[in-house]
Structure formats: C-alpha cells, structure tokens
Design a protein around this motif. Structure first.
Motif, PDB file in Angstrom:
ATOM      1  N   MET A   1       0.839  -1.210   0.000  1.00  0.00           N
ATOM      2  CA  MET A   1       0.000   0.000   0.000  1.00  0.00           C
ATOM      3  C   MET A   1       0.872   1.257   0.000  1.00  0.00           C
ATOM      4  O   MET A   1       0.608   2.210  -0.694  1.00  0.00           O
ATOM      5  N   THR A   2       1.965   1.231   0.807  1.00  0.00           N
ATOM      6  CA  THR A   2       2.775   2.433   0.909  1.00  0.00           C
ATOM      7  C   THR A   2       3.504   2.756  -0.380  1.00  0.00           C
ATOM      8  O   THR A   2       3.824   3.903  -0.642  1.00  0.00           O
ATOM      9  N   ALA A   3       3.788   1.747  -1.202  1.00  0.00           N
ATOM     10  CA  ALA A   3       4.556   1.977  -2.426  1.00  0.00           C
ATOM     11  C   ALA A   3       3.660   2.242  -3.630  1.00  0.00           C
ATOM     12  O   ALA A   3       4.130   2.637  -4.686  1.00  0.00           O
ATOM     13  N   ARG A   4       2.352   2.000  -3.472  1.00  0.00           N
ATOM     14  CA  ARG A   4       1.462   2.109  -4.623  1.00  0.00           C
ATOM     15  C   ARG A   4       1.224   3.562  -5.005  1.00  0.00           C
ATOM     16  O   ARG A   4       0.925   4.396  -4.160  1.00  0.00           O
ATOM     17  N   GLN A   5       1.353   3.867  -6.284  1.00  0.00           N
ATOM     18  CA  GLN A   5       1.047   5.198  -6.786  1.00  0.00           C
ATOM     19  C   GLN A   5      -0.460   5.322  -7.006  1.00  0.00           C
ATOM     20  O   GLN A   5      -1.094   4.417  -7.541  1.00  0.00           O
ATOM     21  N   ALA A   6      -1.014   6.422  -6.584  1.00  0.00           N
ATOM     22  CA  ALA A   6      -2.443   6.650  -6.757  1.00  0.00           C
ATOM     23  C   ALA A   6      -2.690   7.365  -8.075  1.00  0.00           C
ATOM     24  O   ALA A   6      -1.925   8.240  -8.476  1.00  0.00           O
ATOM     25  N   SER A   7      -3.766   7.008  -8.752  1.00  0.00           N
ATOM     26  CA  SER A   7      -4.128   7.698  -9.983  1.00  0.00           C
ATOM     27  C   SER A   7      -4.859   8.992  -9.652  1.00  0.00           C
ATOM     28  O   SER A   7      -5.457   9.140  -8.571  1.00  0.00           O
ATOM     29  N   LEU A   8      -4.815   9.946 -10.579  1.00  0.00           N
ATOM     30  CA  LEU A   8      -5.549  11.187 -10.384  1.00  0.00           C
ATOM     31  C   LEU A   8      -7.040  10.918 -10.211  1.00  0.00           C
ATOM     32  O   LEU A   8      -7.707  11.544  -9.387  1.00  0.00           O
ATOM     33  N   GLU A   9      -7.552   9.985 -10.993  1.00  0.00           N
ATOM     34  CA  GLU A   9      -8.972   9.656 -10.913  1.00  0.00           C
ATOM     35  C   GLU A   9      -9.330   9.154  -9.521  1.00  0.00           C
ATOM     36  O   GLU A   9     -10.356   9.547  -8.940  1.00  0.00           O
ATOM     37  N   GLU A  10      -8.485   8.288  -8.972  1.00  0.00           N
ATOM     38  CA  GLU A  10      -8.732   7.755  -7.636  1.00  0.00           C
ATOM     39  C   GLU A  10      -8.695   8.847  -6.581  1.00  0.00           C
ATOM     40  O   GLU A  10      -9.563   8.924  -5.701  1.00  0.00           O
ATOM     41  N   LEU A  11      -7.700   9.713  -6.681  1.00  0.00           N
ATOM     42  CA  LEU A  11      -7.560  10.778  -5.695  1.00  0.00           C
ATOM     43  C   LEU A  11      -8.714  11.771  -5.764  1.00  0.00           C
ATOM     44  O   LEU A  11      -9.240  12.215  -4.730  1.00  0.00           O
ATOM     45  N   LEU A  12      -9.118  12.142  -6.987  1.00  0.00           N
ATOM     46  CA  LEU A  12     -10.228  13.080  -7.130  1.00  0.00           C
ATOM     47  C   LEU A  12     -11.524  12.462  -6.630  1.00  0.00           C
ATOM     48  O   LEU A  12     -12.318  13.130  -5.948  1.00  0.00           O
ATOM     49  N   GLU A  13     -11.738  11.208  -6.944  1.00  0.00           N
ATOM     50  CA  GLU A  13     -12.956  10.537  -6.482  1.00  0.00           C
ATOM     51  C   GLU A  13     -13.017  10.520  -4.957  1.00  0.00           C
ATOM     52  O   GLU A  13     -14.068  10.788  -4.359  1.00  0.00           O
ATOM     53  N   LEU A  14     -11.878  10.259  -4.316  1.00  0.00           N
ATOM     54  CA  LEU A  14     -11.851  10.247  -2.858  1.00  0.00           C
ATOM     55  C   LEU A  14     -12.028  11.654  -2.297  1.00  0.00           C
ATOM     56  O   LEU A  14     -12.728  11.851  -1.298  1.00  0.00           O
ATOM     57  N   ALA A  15     -11.410  12.646  -2.928  1.00  0.00           N
ATOM     58  CA  ALA A  15     -11.578  14.031  -2.479  1.00  0.00           C
ATOM     59  C   ALA A  15     -13.039  14.455  -2.561  1.00  0.00           C
ATOM     60  O   ALA A  15     -13.559  15.125  -1.657  1.00  0.00           O
ATOM     61  N   LEU A  16     -13.711  14.087  -3.633  1.00  0.00           N
ATOM     62  CA  LEU A  16     -15.128  14.417  -3.784  1.00  0.00           C
ATOM     63  C   LEU A  16     -15.962  13.740  -2.698  1.00  0.00           C
ATOM     64  O   LEU A  16     -16.851  14.365  -2.103  1.00  0.00           O
ATOM     65  N   ARG A  17     -15.651  12.480  -2.436  1.00  0.00           N
ATOM     66  CA  ARG A  17     -16.409  11.732  -1.428  1.00  0.00           C
ATOM     67  C   ARG A  17     -16.155  12.291  -0.025  1.00  0.00           C
ATOM     68  O   ARG A  17     -17.090  12.461   0.767  1.00  0.00           O
ATOM     69  N   ALA A  18     -14.895  12.594   0.263  1.00  0.00           N
ATOM     70  CA  ALA A  18     -14.557  13.109   1.592  1.00  0.00           C
ATOM     71  C   ALA A  18     -15.162  14.493   1.817  1.00  0.00           C
ATOM     72  O   ALA A  18     -15.698  14.779   2.897  1.00  0.00           O
ATOM     73  N   ALA A  19     -15.083  15.366   0.801  1.00  0.00           N
ATOM     74  CA  ALA A  19     -15.667  16.700   0.930  1.00  0.00           C
ATOM     75  C   ALA A  19     -17.175  16.621   1.108  1.00  0.00           C
ATOM     76  O   ALA A  19     -17.773  17.410   1.848  1.00  0.00           O
ATOM     77  N   ALA A  20     -17.806  15.666   0.440  1.00  0.00           N
ATOM     78  CA  ALA A  20     -19.254  15.488   0.587  1.00  0.00           C
ATOM     79  C   ALA A  20     -19.619  15.074   2.012  1.00  0.00           C
ATOM     80  O   ALA A  20     -20.655  15.495   2.542  1.00  0.00           O
ATOM     81  N   GLU A  21     -18.753  14.283   2.636  1.00  0.00           N
ATOM     82  CA  GLU A  21     -19.008  13.882   4.023  1.00  0.00           C
ATOM     83  C   GLU A  21     -18.951  15.097   4.947  1.00  0.00           C
ATOM     84  O   GLU A  21     -19.785  15.261   5.841  1.00  0.00           O
ATOM     85  N   GLY A  22     -17.951  15.948   4.736  1.00  0.00           N
ATOM     86  CA  GLY A  22     -17.861  17.154   5.548  1.00  0.00           C
ATOM     87  C   GLY A  22     -19.032  18.089   5.297  1.00  0.00           C
ATOM     88  O   GLY A  22     -19.606  18.660   6.244  1.00  0.00           O
ATOM     89  N   ALA A  23     -19.395  18.264   4.028  1.00  0.00           N
ATOM     90  CA  ALA A  23     -20.502  19.158   3.680  1.00  0.00           C
ATOM     91  C   ALA A  23     -21.824  18.650   4.243  1.00  0.00           C
ATOM     92  O   ALA A  23     -22.702  19.451   4.594  1.00  0.00           O
TER      93      ALA A  23
END
Length: 284
Positions: A1-23
C-alpha cells in the motif's frame, strides 16, 4: 500500500467523497448546536461543526488510504507509521462567520498533494449553494451544481478569458487590527485597476469565483494552507494566474499567526497580476 502510486482519478474521487461527508455535516446546521467558543477574536469562531466535519472528512480518507498523511485546521496532523508520500489538507468549514450567520458562502475544502509536493486534486463543496467545485492536475476544473429549477449540471470552468470592463476584485482585511489598517490604507491604490470589489467571506469560494469568472482577481493576507489548497488548484486549472504563499510545513501543525499574516495569496486573469499584488515580493 505504501509503495502504490495513486491515480488522479482515484484521488479526485476520494476528495469528492470526503468533501461530501464534511458538507453533509454542515448541511445539518442548527444554531442551537453551535457551542461557539472564541478563537482569535470575536469575529472568528470555531464551532462543534468544524470538528465534526473534519472528523467526517478524515474518516473517509483514512478508511480508503490509511497510509496517507492528513493535515487540517482543527485536528492534529495524522502521521502514519509508514507514510505513502501523499498528504491531504482539509478545511472542514471555510466561511465560519457566514455559517454562523446563515450566509450561504461556506463549505468544506479538501485537497491532496503528491510525493513530489505538487497539488493533485482539490474539491470545494458548498452545501448551501448546492455547488461542488473540483479539479485534478492537468485535467481542468469543473463545477457541479443543482440549478434553481432542480436540474443538475456539470460544466468546465475557464475563468474570465481576458481583462474586461467593470472588473471585480475579491479581497479581505483579516481579523488582525494592525494588518487590517495597513490593508485598508492600501486599498485605494489597489482599486485603481478595478471597477468594484466583493467579499464573499470564504477564501476557498473566492478562489473558485476566479475560476468561474465571477470575479477577475483575488488577494488576501493571512491564509493558512488549508484555506487555499483546493481553491488555488481549481483556479489554476481553470486558467487563472495563481500565487500561493510558502508557509512552514503543515505536518508540524499550524504555523504561527504572525507568519501567516505576513504572507499573501492571489489569483487573477493572466496578465493582471502586476496591477494589484505587492511588487516588492517575488511572484510565483
């Protein structure tokens, strides 16, 4: 897990989901539950909603990416034993005074930085406006919103394409009286190049307003990284010129207020930057 590179799509999807939780926490706005306590002055408050929203954002991120570092406004940095190299910056409630007074310009801001120190994805979710601004590095900026007729729309953000008549500057005077007096005294000269000014009360949403083309330029002293991380990327991906301040590393906690008050953030139509920013300081 620590060595795995994250894709932009994955990161954006998580950012959208996390921001929605806060909102979603902010959408439960209840004045009786504020439990406000004084922060730096009587015009800058922290409420139970800030902490609850940040906890919700962090939970979404850490459950999906437990090895990522998380920094934010209200809680201590989350520093995993085996960090992945990715770091998230959270402002759970940007526009706290607006939130308290039921002015719609507030929201949750979430951004993620890669191992090379470059911001990769950012989201500003404004629940009372029914708007979600988001961007990924090199992929442009977008606005998802619910219109007055109830229909949902998604459109790219390209900012104001060029200088125009009736230009608008978004700015702020900070909560510090000494800095405020200096900024007010300099406003006359700064306004020589603008028709009027606006103050939305949320740095993240003012940066998004540049991205959307609502205002032509934005300038503010005294922002922390979590204030501008997502909004600056959104403005940049929309084609704006953006200047981020260099502050002490967020993994060490919030920098001293004196350091932050001496730094400035700006965004504008490309080519306008020399007309309203401090010329004695280098521009990035």
């Amino acid at each position: 897990m620590t060595a795995r590179q994250a894709s932009l799509e994955e990161l954006l999807e998580l950012a959208l989901r996390a921001a929605a939780e806060g909102a979603a926490v902010l959408a439960g706005r209840d004045p009786a539950a504020f439990k406000s306590s004084e922060k730096s002055s009587d015009a800058d408050w922290v409420t139970a909603f800030d902490v609850a929203a940040e906890q919700a954002v962090r939970a979404a991120i850490s459950s999906a990416r437990p090895h990522d570092v998380i920094t934010g406004e209200e809680l201590a940095p989350a520093l995993p034993a085996e960090p992945s190299g990715y770091r998230w910056s959270i402002d759970p409630l940007d526009g706290t005074m607006n939130f308290i007074r039921n002015i719609a310009y507030y929201g949750t801001s979430v951004a993620v930085m890669g191992p090379d120190g470059v911001w990769l994805a950012g989201v500003v979710h404004a629940p009372a406006l029914h708007r979600v601004y988001f961007a990924a590095r090199g992929e442009g900026a977008w606005l998802q919103e619910s219109r007055a007729d109830g229909a949902a729309s998604l459109r790219p953000l390209t900012g104001p394409a060029d200088q125009r008549a009736g230009t608008l500057l978004a700015t702020s005077f900070t909560y510090d009286p000494a800095v405020r007096r200096r900024l007010v005294s300099g406003l006359d000269g700064r306004m020589d190049n603008f028709g009027d000014m606006r103050r939305l009360g949320s740095a993240a949403l003012e940066l998004c307003a540049v991205a959307e083309g609502g205002v032509d330029a934005y300038f503010e002293h005294g922002l922390f990284e979590h204030d501008f991380a997502a909004g600056a990327l959104i403005a940049e991906e929309a084609g704006a010129w953006v200047r981020r301040p260099e502050l002490s590393p967020a993994i060490n906690g919030l920098p001293a207020r004196e350091e932050v008050l001496g730094a400035w953030t700006a965004a504008c139509v490309p080519g306008m930057e020399g007309s309203f920013t401090p010329q004695e300081q280098p521009q990035a």
